[in-house]
Design a protein around this motif. Structure first.
Motif, PDB file in Angstrom:
ATOM      1  N   ARG A   7       0.873  -1.169   0.000  1.00  0.00           N
ATOM      2  CA  ARG A   7       0.000   0.000   0.000  1.00  0.00           C
ATOM      3  C   ARG A   7       0.912   1.222   0.000  1.00  0.00           C
ATOM      4  O   ARG A   7       1.821   1.322   0.816  1.00  0.00           O
ATOM      5  N   ARG A  25      -1.802   7.574  -4.616  1.00  0.00           N
ATOM      6  CA  ARG A  25      -2.228   6.603  -3.604  1.00  0.00           C
ATOM      7  C   ARG A  25      -2.780   5.345  -4.273  1.00  0.00           C
ATOM      8  O   ARG A  25      -3.541   5.426  -5.237  1.00  0.00           O
ATOM      9  N   LEU A  27      -1.688   0.888  -4.871  1.00  0.00           N
ATOM     10  CA  LEU A  27      -0.890  -0.298  -4.611  1.00  0.00           C
ATOM     11  C   LEU A  27       0.271  -0.388  -5.591  1.00  0.00           C
ATOM     12  O   LEU A  27       0.101  -0.158  -6.789  1.00  0.00           O
ATOM     13  N   LEU A  54      -7.213  -3.290   1.880  1.00  0.00           N
ATOM     14  CA  LEU A  54      -6.060  -2.754   2.602  1.00  0.00           C
ATOM     15  C   LEU A  54      -6.243  -1.305   3.043  1.00  0.00           C
ATOM     16  O   LEU A  54      -5.331  -0.732   3.634  1.00  0.00           O
ATOM     17  N   PHE A  55      -7.412  -0.743   2.779  1.00  0.00           N
ATOM     18  CA  PHE A  55      -7.639   0.673   3.061  1.00  0.00           C
ATOM     19  C   PHE A  55      -8.775   0.848   4.060  1.00  0.00           C
ATOM     20  O   PHE A  55      -9.690   0.037   4.120  1.00  0.00           O
ATOM     21  N   VAL A  67      -8.738  -1.039  -3.680  1.00  0.00           N
ATOM     22  CA  VAL A  67      -8.426   0.003  -4.670  1.00  0.00           C
ATOM     23  C   VAL A  67      -9.637   0.255  -5.565  1.00  0.00           C
ATOM     24  O   VAL A  67      -9.901   1.393  -5.934  1.00  0.00           O
TER      25      VAL A  67
END
Length: 165
Positions: A7, A25, A27, A54-55, A67
């Motif tokens: 990330r 921003r 990956l 992942l966010f 994403v």
């Protein structure tokens, strides 16, 4: 296939001092292709990379958005060294797919990823080039994913049939 997913706040890749791709921003994904990888492995990895959570969301809940959810960018870098096996102190790359085949496989991987998301959000380096990858890791958060059928040692060993045992 094997992916090292980071990330990032931003990332870029340069070849011979020239920037060839940059993202904000999103990956940064290092992609290794095993010599026995198939279309199923490719589809699995594309799905995982685009959907891995992942966010955080707007309420601050971690590990909740991907994403795709946020409309972020992905920078993919082909990296055969992810299938390294050490022979003493010397790296051996016999598990990695060979050059011409892996180039075609990697290009198909990128095409598939662009088809599953917004094509302009998927960036990459130059296959086979010596690249300098610059990342500003966010977290830091780094996740490794292998396609489900992958176990390089088992895949390279002959399988015994019922009659052989």
């Amino acid at each position: 296939m094997r992916a090292v997913i980071q990330r990032v706040q931003k990332a870029s890749v340069c070849v011979n001092g020239e920037t060839v791709s940059t993202i904000g921003r999103g990956l940064c994904v290092l992609i290794g292709i095993h010599k026995n990888d198939s279309r199923d492995d490719m589809e699995y990895m594309v799905r995982k990379i685009l959907n891995i959570r992942l966010f955080e969301d707007t309420s601050g809940k971690r590990w909740n958005l991907s994403v795709k959810d946020l409309g972020l960018e992905v920078l993919c870098i082909s990296q055969f060294t992810l299938y390294c096996e050490m022979k003493g102190n010397k790296p051996d790359y016999r598990h990695a797919m060979g050059g011409d085949l892996s180039k075609e496989f990697y290009e198909n991987f990128l095409t598939h990823m662009r088809g599953q998301y917004k094509p302009e959000k998927i960036k990459d380096g130059i296959f086979g080039a010596m690249m300098q990858v610059d990342i500003q890791n966010d977290g830091p958060v780094t996740v490794n994913i292998d396609s489900p059928m992958k176990n390089a040692n088992k895949m390279d060993q002959p399988q015994l049939s019922k009659d052989d045992s």
